[in-house]
Structure formats: C-alpha cells, structure tokens
Design an enzyme around this catalytic site. Sequence first.
Site, PDB file in Angstrom:
ATOM      1  CB  CYS A 130      -0.926  -0.003   1.203  1.00  0.00           C
ATOM      2  SG  CYS A 130      -0.102  -0.462   2.741  1.00  0.00           S
ATOM      3  CG  HIS A 243      -0.719   4.255   4.660  1.00  0.00           C
ATOM      4  ND1 HIS A 243      -1.293   3.826   5.830  1.00  0.00           N
ATOM      5  CD2 HIS A 243      -0.205   3.137   4.055  1.00  0.00           C
ATOM      6  CE1 HIS A 243      -1.140   2.507   5.927  1.00  0.00           C
ATOM      7  NE2 HIS A 243      -0.490   2.064   4.868  1.00  0.00           N
TER       8      HIS A 243
END
Length: 347
Positions: A130, A243
């Site tokens: 990711c 994130h």
Amino acid sequence: MSRPYRVAILGATGAVGQELLELLDSRNFPLADLKLLASARSAGQSLRFKGENLTVEAVDDNSFNGIDIVLASAGGSTSKAIAPKAVEAGAVVIDNSSAFRMNPEVPLVVPEVNPDAASEHKGIIANPNCTTILMAVAVYPLHKVKKIKRIIAATYQSASGAGAKAMAEVQAQTSAILEGKQPVAEIFPYPLAFNLFPHNTPLNEMGYCEEEMKMVNETRKIFGTQSIRVTATCVRVPVLRAHSEAINLEFDEPFDKNEAREILSTAPGVKLVDDWSANYFPMPIDATGRDEVLVGRIRQDISHPAGLELWLCGDQIRKGAALNAVQIAELLVEKNIVKPKLALALT
Ligand code: A2P
C-alpha cells in the site's frame, strides 16, 4: 466493458474485501456473478452486494471452478496455499498479499505506472504494498520527466494496513483511554491509540523492517529499474485508514517545484492539494474514502541542489489495496488479457 466475468473475492469479510465489493458495484465491473470466499469461520455469513444478500463460502479446492478472476486479500500464507489452486482451475489471481510480489514470474502492477506488465502474467498478478503504491502514483510522473536517483521516505501509516481487526482495536483503545481504562493491544504489539511506533514487521540484519524493504524493492520492480536508491522509515500512527508520507527526492538534475506542481496537477490518480496561502495540504481525513492520492507541500530541498520534497496522503484500503486491484482487473478486461469463460462457452 460489457462482457460478463465470473469473479471471486478471497477474503471478502476483511477490510479490503469489503472495499472490493463496493468498488465492483460502484465502478460497474462487468460481472456475470460474484463468489464471496473467506475462512470457515465466516461461512454462511451474508454480505450485501447490489441490493442483494450474498452468502460467504469457506474456500476449498473446488471454489475456483469456472472463475475468471480472483481478487485475493486474505494474507500471505492463505495466498501461497490457495492462489496456485485457483490458477490451476484456470483463473487469473490478483493478489493483494506480499506472497508473490518479488517473484520474477509475477508482474507487480500499478496501473498508472506500468500497466503493460499485466499482460506478462502467468496466472498471478501482484498488487503492490500500500505505501509503495501511493508513493509510486505520486513520484512516477516526475521520474518520467527527470530521472530520480534517490528517494528518502518517512511514512505515517494507518491501522487499516493490519486489517479490520486492527482498526477495531485502535477504536477500542481510544474509548478505553478516554474512559480512564487500560488500552488492550492484541493485534498490534503496543497500544496505537494516542501513540505511534516504528512499523511492527520483522527487522533484517541492516535494521530495516519488512515494510521498509517493500518500499525499496517493490518501487524498483514497478519502475523497472534497479538504479533508484530508496530508504524509508515506516511508522504506525493512530489513524484509521489513510497513510501519509513525507518524500524527499533527489534527481539527476534540478527539478523546479513549479514544474513539478504543474506535472502533478494533471497526473493520473493524483489530486494536487497545495494551498500555501492557507497552509492547507493533504491530510488523512481528506484522503479517506477517496480514489486519488493527495499530493502537496511541494518544495525545493534547501539541503540539495537537485532535491525536491513533497507530502502525500492516500486511502490505504482504497488506492493502497482494493482500488488498485480492481483497476488491474479492469486492465485485464479492457486489454482482453483475460477472456471470460462464460462468453467462450456461448460461442
Ligand atoms: P475470516 O473473516 O473468515 O477470518 P483483514 O485483513 O481485514 O483481517 O481480512 C482478512 C480476510 O482474509 C478475511 O476475509 C478473512 O476471513 C480471510 N482469511 C483469513 N484467513 C483465511 C483462510 N485461511 N482462508 C480463507 N480466508 C481467510
């Protein structure tokens, strides 16, 4: 995209699995049918899809008969055991785990960067890590114009990377602390609520954790060059599902920040959030639930003549995992890389 594909989601009850369901619906993926697979623990559970209840089945050796595409997000060991069986049954597996990413036979694809790699698959296509996907989407458009020599990244990673249970754990810890109770850490090694800690994956002999090495190795594979030097420090923060990353780039020659801003303002998968007058830049709260990687705070690095810095936020479950996987599936359809068995049977 009109032909009907038979798709299975392996790990349908997980955080990424749930997002895959939502994306297949909202992006109108050409489905003939959808099979939901998970562990025996979830067999019989029903999940909503396009206004209907679909029953989750426990995965077994016969789960993939007639399936064209498997979207797998059930962890590395499950993928290692099950993906080869799906391939044997004639399906193409888009695997979200790290099990096959560095296998030279397996393409590692970010559709905005290396879409052509998908056509070289031998049954499995890996969805990258990711943090690496989010960084690749943001920096590849710059790399296309002037070569990146070195990347120094610091990441601020949400709980979702460790799955739905980890997200629930941070919420429970937050409530516990606010009620004056002791937070319980079972999924993570330490309480994450009101705290942060270096990424909890195993460390190597050089002092890098697995997550950091994924950024190093996967970036090189996706960009198709071993010459980019990458170092990263990955940190877990008490954010649920987006994130953030501070990225320092060194190019082979100076890269003007205004040119970089211009390039990123039209780059695929990027949304520029770079309002210097309001001191407003990407935040996880704004990236949550969005498809694009938010990029901003683009500035020259005052410590290096060919350095440039940027800050990004991206939804870990969406572009960091499920959306990238669905985009790969869409590539397989658009480029006719996978032909639906149902259509072949009818001709
Ligand atoms: P289950 O809910 O039955 O445990 P997350 O990453 O959010 O924790 O989700 C992991 C997903 O992978 C879940 O859907 C989980 O199913 C599934 N899963 C975990 N282990 C297995 C397994 N051995 N076989 C099939 N699915 C599994």
